[in-house]
Write a protein that holds these residues in place. Structure first.
Motif, PDB file in Angstrom:
ATOM      1  N   PHE A 200      10.199 -40.026   8.388  1.00 14.13           N
ATOM      2  CA  PHE A 200       9.873 -40.610   9.685  1.00 14.13           C
ATOM      3  C   PHE A 200       8.464 -41.197   9.752  1.00 14.13           C
ATOM      4  O   PHE A 200       8.049 -41.676  10.801  1.00 14.13           O
ATOM      5  CB  PHE A 200      10.033 -39.553  10.778  1.00 14.13           C
ATOM      6  N   ALA A 201       7.719 -41.148   8.648  1.00 10.33           N
ATOM      7  CA  ALA A 201       6.346 -41.663   8.656  1.00 10.33           C
ATOM      8  C   ALA A 201       6.173 -42.835   7.701  1.00 10.33           C
ATOM      9  O   ALA A 201       5.063 -43.093   7.234  1.00 10.33           O
ATOM     10  CB  ALA A 201       5.362 -40.541   8.314  1.00 10.33           C
ATOM     11  N   GLY A 202       7.254 -43.560   7.453  1.00 11.73           N
ATOM     12  CA  GLY A 202       7.153 -44.758   6.627  1.00 11.73           C
ATOM     13  C   GLY A 202       6.808 -45.960   7.488  1.00 11.73           C
ATOM     14  O   GLY A 202       7.610 -46.874   7.657  1.00 11.73           O
ATOM     15  N   PHE A 203       5.615 -45.954   8.043  1.00 10.66           N
ATOM     16  CA  PHE A 203       5.210 -46.972   9.015  1.00 10.66           C
ATOM     17  C   PHE A 203       4.992 -48.350   8.388  1.00 10.66           C
ATOM     18  O   PHE A 203       4.885 -49.353   9.107  1.00 10.66           O
ATOM     19  CB  PHE A 203       3.934 -46.547   9.720  1.00 10.66           C
ATOM     20  N   SER A 204       4.878 -48.403   7.083  1.00  9.97           N
ATOM     21  CA  SER A 204       4.647 -49.667   6.377  1.00  9.97           C
ATOM     22  C   SER A 204       5.212 -49.538   4.976  1.00  9.97           C
ATOM     23  O   SER A 204       5.568 -48.447   4.518  1.00  9.97           O
ATOM     24  CB  SER A 204       3.142 -49.973   6.309  1.00  9.97           C
ATOM     25  N   THR A 205       5.264 -50.667   4.272  1.00  9.35           N
ATOM     26  CA  THR A 205       5.718 -50.653   2.885  1.00  9.35           C
ATOM     27  C   THR A 205       4.841 -49.740   2.046  1.00  9.35           C
ATOM     28  O   THR A 205       5.340 -48.946   1.234  1.00  9.35           O
ATOM     29  CB  THR A 205       5.693 -52.078   2.305  1.00  9.35           C
ATOM     30  N   PHE A 206       3.544 -49.835   2.245  1.00 11.07           N
ATOM     31  CA  PHE A 206       2.615 -48.997   1.497  1.00 11.07           C
ATOM     32  C   PHE A 206       2.896 -47.518   1.740  1.00 11.07           C
ATOM     33  O   PHE A 206       2.976 -46.715   0.799  1.00 11.07           O
ATOM     34  CB  PHE A 206       1.170 -49.331   1.901  1.00 11.07           C
TER      35      PHE A 206
ATOM     36  N   PRO B 187      -2.107 -43.190   3.439  1.00 14.30           N
ATOM     37  CA  PRO B 187      -1.200 -43.171   4.594  1.00 14.30           C
ATOM     38  C   PRO B 187      -1.797 -42.460   5.801  1.00 14.30           C
ATOM     39  O   PRO B 187      -2.707 -41.620   5.668  1.00 14.30           O
ATOM     40  CB  PRO B 187       0.013 -42.398   4.064  1.00 14.30           C
ATOM     41  N   HIS B 188      -1.269 -42.763   6.983  1.00 13.32           N
ATOM     42  CA  HIS B 188      -1.691 -42.075   8.196  1.00 13.32           C
ATOM     43  C   HIS B 188      -1.334 -40.599   8.128  1.00 13.32           C
ATOM     44  O   HIS B 188      -2.092 -39.732   8.563  1.00 13.32           O
ATOM     45  CB  HIS B 188      -1.015 -42.701   9.427  1.00 13.32           C
ATOM     46  N   PHE B 189      -0.175 -40.294   7.586  1.00 16.34           N
ATOM     47  CA  PHE B 189       0.291 -38.914   7.512  1.00 16.34           C
ATOM     48  C   PHE B 189       0.778 -38.613   6.100  1.00 16.34           C
ATOM     49  O   PHE B 189       1.471 -39.426   5.493  1.00 16.34           O
ATOM     50  CB  PHE B 189       1.444 -38.668   8.495  1.00 16.34           C
ATOM     51  N   LEU B 190       0.420 -37.436   5.609  1.00 13.91           N
ATOM     52  CA  LEU B 190       0.944 -36.963   4.332  1.00 13.91           C
ATOM     53  C   LEU B 190       1.690 -35.652   4.543  1.00 13.91           C
ATOM     54  O   LEU B 190       2.897 -35.608   4.528  1.00 13.91           O
ATOM     55  CB  LEU B 190      -0.181 -36.822   3.309  1.00 13.91           C
TER      56      LEU B 190
END
Length: 219
Positions: free
Chosen positions: A123-129, A205-208
Motif C-alpha cells: 500500500f506504499a508504492g506511491f511511485s515507480t521508485f 521511500p516515504h515509508f519502509l
C-alpha cells in the motif's frame, strides 16, 4: 539595448538547447541500458518467483476505465497461469481511504480467478521508485518480472538495476493504447529525474517499515 536583448535571447536559446540535450541524453541512457531486459510477448517472458504489478488509476479523468490498468491486470493473470511467476506483488498508491490502487488490482485479479494466497499488496508504492525499492528492501524480492507498459519499463528497470534487483520487464499489453503527448512528456521528464534521484539526491521511500518477505520466492 537592442544588442543586449539579442544577447539575452541567444543566451536563453542556448540554455534551452543545453537542457534539452541533457534530458535527451539521460533518456537515451535509461532506455538503451535496459532494452535487453524487456520482452514484448508474455509467452516469452523469463521465469521469476515474483511478478511486480505497478499501480495505476482504475478509471480515466474524463470517464471510462483505464486501458493501462486492465493491460497490467490481464498480463499479470496470464503470467501466473503460465507459471512464469509464482506470486504477484501488487504495489500502488493508497494515500486516502477513497483511492486504493492495490485493492483495485486485487479485486480485478481475483475476478480472473487468481487465488488470494498468490497475491501480496503493498500500500506504499506511491511511485515507480518506491514500488521497486520496497519490493527489494521490504518484501525481500531478489528476482522479479516487472509488469507494466513498454514506455514505463525502462525507468522501472533502471531503478531495479541500480538497487541490485535482478529484474526483467514483461510488456503489459498486446494492443497498445495510444500514449498521449502529455504522458510522453511526463515520462520523458520522469526518466531524467530518476537519474537525479539515484545518483544525485539519493532518494529514499516515504515509508519502509519492517521486512515482510514473500515466502513463495526462491530468494
Amino acid at each position: 539595448m537592442k544588442r543586449l536583448t539579442v544577447m539575452v535571447v541567444k543566451g536563453g536559446s542556448w540554455a534551452l538547447m543545453t537542457v534539452f540535450a541533457v534530458l535527451t541524453a539521460l533518456n537515451a541512457w535509461v532506455i538503451l541500458s535496459t532494452r535487453d531486459q524487456i520482452t514484448q510477448d508474455a509467452l516469452e517472458c523469463p521465469h521469476a518467483p515474483v511478478g511486480v504489478v505497478f499501480g495505476t488509476s482504475y478509471g480515466l479523468k474524463g470517464g471510462g476505465s483505464n486501458p493501462h490498468f486492465h493491460a497490467r491486470i490481464d498480463t499479470a493473470a496470464q503470467l501466473l497461469r503460465l507459471g512464469t511467476v509464482d506470486h504477484l506483488l501488487l504495489s500502488g498508491d493508497n494515500r486516502t481511504r477513497y483511492y486504493n490502487e492495490p485493492r483495485y488490482m486485487w479485486r480485478a485479479l481475483h475476478a480472473q480467478h487468481v487465488p488470494a494466497h498468490s497475491m501480496t499488496m503493498d500500500f506504499a508504492g506511491f511511485s515507480t521508485f518506491e514500488t521497486v525499492y520496497r519490493a527489494h528492501s521490504v518484501f525481500r524480492v531478489s528476482k522479479a518480472v516487472l509488469i507494466t507498459q513498454d514506455w514505463h519499463l525502462p525507468r522501472a528497470l533502471f531503478i531495479a538495476n541500480h538497487l541490485g534487483l535482478d529484474a526483467y520487464g514483461c510488456v503489459a499489453e498486446a494492443n497498445r493504447p495510444r500514449l498521449d503527448a502529455s504522458m510522453r512528456v511526463r515520462e520523458w521528464l520522469a526518466r531524467a529525474a530518476t537519474v537525479g534521484d539515484l545518483f544525485l539526491w539519493h532518494r529514499v521511500p516515504h515509508f519502509l517499515g519492517p521486512a515482510l518477505p514473500i515466502e513463495s520466492t526462491d530468494n
